[in-house]
Design an enzyme around this catalytic site. Structure first.
Site, PDB file in Angstrom:
ATOM      1  N   LYS A   1       0.826  -1.204   0.000  1.00 35.95           N
ATOM      2  CA  LYS A   1       0.000   0.000   0.000  1.00 35.95           C
ATOM      3  C   LYS A   1       0.866   1.262   0.000  1.00 35.95           C
ATOM      4  CE  LYS A   1      -3.997  -1.752  -0.286  1.00 35.95           C
ATOM      5  NZ  LYS A   1      -4.601  -2.664   0.689  1.00 35.95           N
TER       6      LYS A   1
ATOM      7  N   LYS B   1      -5.861 -16.560 -12.674  1.00 32.68           N
ATOM      8  CA  LYS B   1      -7.251 -16.736 -12.241  1.00 32.68           C
ATOM      9  C   LYS B   1      -8.046 -15.467 -12.505  1.00 32.68           C
ATOM     10  CE  LYS B   1      -6.043 -16.984  -7.849  1.00 32.68           C
ATOM     11  NZ  LYS B   1      -6.418 -17.075  -6.434  1.00 32.68           N
TER      12      LYS B   1
ATOM     13  N   LYS C   1     -10.208  -9.343  -9.431  1.00 30.69           N
ATOM     14  CA  LYS C   1     -10.690  -7.972  -9.522  1.00 30.69           C
ATOM     15  C   LYS C   1      -9.685  -7.054 -10.193  1.00 30.69           C
ATOM     16  CE  LYS C   1     -13.446  -7.606  -5.481  1.00 30.69           C
ATOM     17  NZ  LYS C   1     -13.535  -7.206  -4.089  1.00 30.69           N
TER      18      LYS C   1
END
Ligand code: TRP
Length: 331
Positions: free
Chosen positions: A112, A194, A197
């Site tokens: 982050k 896979k 998002k």
């Protein structure tokens, strides 16, 4: 007594097919066998999304999608994290047991900081402490989470251990949990990795995608000119299409195309058309159910308020015990 399970759902983004066949399936099975507390992590979202103008819509949206995908508010306590002030209080005690050094070393924190160097706030640093409080507030035995959350869960166990050692045994050490072999990896449509998002949006099927969008995404999936001789080895992007087909199509359809492949007579256009229609048949009812639930704000309010009430009862007991053990009862 049923064992206790806690899990947090991030209020950002829509559910996709990978969530559905991975996490959601686990949740739905768990709600039958465990005492489940599932909440929308709205406080956590403030660590990265201080602009809350869309928060309410996201919380209600993610709730509607989860209910449409199979979570039953009669069986699990579904609530917003912010409805339990006890979590914030427990977070405060746990913060005294969490070391700055270990928080700074957390992988998600470092990620982050790299992604958003202008907003390195203390809430972001103590994200794992808040997550530990979410779990420990119900003294949960199990937490259904993916690999990316394992470090956070280990930290929760450490904080629980430190509390128990310093003040007397109160918290079980929560373990990661899933129904193992049933966990399905849903491949993305572009032949890499896979469905997720954050990766290629066109390669991920969302439960809110319109019929046209589903068809468009499936028809764009990677194929080639097809096998030139019988019983060729199947490229992985074609295997992926078969894996998707096995999730939503009937056996006969899958068999037919497998035979066509082995006979080197397969037409990928036909396979994708069949897959697209079966995907539409699978996703459309969930999408429509989610939309109906989302439109019924009274129902969602009732779900959240009933869920909060149930969760509150459990949280209050834990926080009273915690205060007593820490030594904060003066009258
Ligand atoms: N950190 C989790 C995620 O990013 C969400 C979460 C918050 C959570 N609190 C939790 C998950 C407690 C399990 C238990 O997905």
């Amino acid at each position: 007594m049923k064992e206790i399970v806690v899990s947090g759902i991030r209020p950002t983004g829509h559910l996709h097919l990978g969530n559905y066949f991975g996490a959601m399936r686990n949740y739905v099975r768990m709600q039958e066998e465990y005492n489940c507390y599932f909440f929308v992590a709205d406080w956590h979202s403030l660590t990265t999304h201080p602009d809350t103008s869309e928060l309410r819509d996201s919380v209600l949206g993610v709730l509607a999608e989860n209910i449409a995908a199979g979570l039953d508010p009669e069986k699990v306590a579904l609530y917003a994290q912010s409805a339990l002030p006890e979590i914030a209080e427990l977070y405060l005690y746990l913060n005294m047991l969490a070391y700055k050094g270990e928080l700074e070393k957390t992988t998600t924190f470092k990620d982050k900081v790299r992604q958003n160097p202008d907003n390195v706030n203390a809430g972001l640093l103590t994200y794992p402490v808040l997550m530990a409080a979410d779990i420990l507030i119900h003294r949960a035995a199990y937490v259904p989470v993916g690999k990316d959350q394992e470090q956070h869960l280990e930290m929760a166990r450490n904080f629980a251990q430190r509390f128990n050692y310093r003040y007397t045994e109160l918290f079980p050490e929560p373990q990661a949990f899933n129904f193992g072999s049933d966990l399905v990896k849903v491949p993305s449509l572009d032949g890499t990795g896979k469905m997720s998002k954050s990766e290629n949006q066109l390669a991920t099927l969302y439960l809110v995608d319109s019929d046209e969008m589903i068809r468009k995404k499936v028809m764009k999936a990677k194929t080639d000119a097809g096998p030139t001789e019988p019983n060729s080895t199947m490229p992985d992007y074609i295997q992926n299409l078969f894996m998707l087909m096995e999730l939503v199509s009937d056996r006969g359809t899958v068999e037919k195309f497998r035979n066509d492949f082995n006979g080197a007579s397969i037409r990928y256009g036909d396979l994708k058309k069949a897959l697209a229609e079966d995907m539409v048949r699978f996703i459309a009812p969930i999408r429509e159910k989610a939309a109906a639930i989302y439109a019924d704000k009274d129902y969602l309010r009732r779900v959240l308020s009933n869920g909060a009430e149930k969760a509150h009862e459990s949280a209050r007991k834990t926080i009273e015990e915690t205060r007593r053990l820490v030594g904060l009862r003066y009258f």
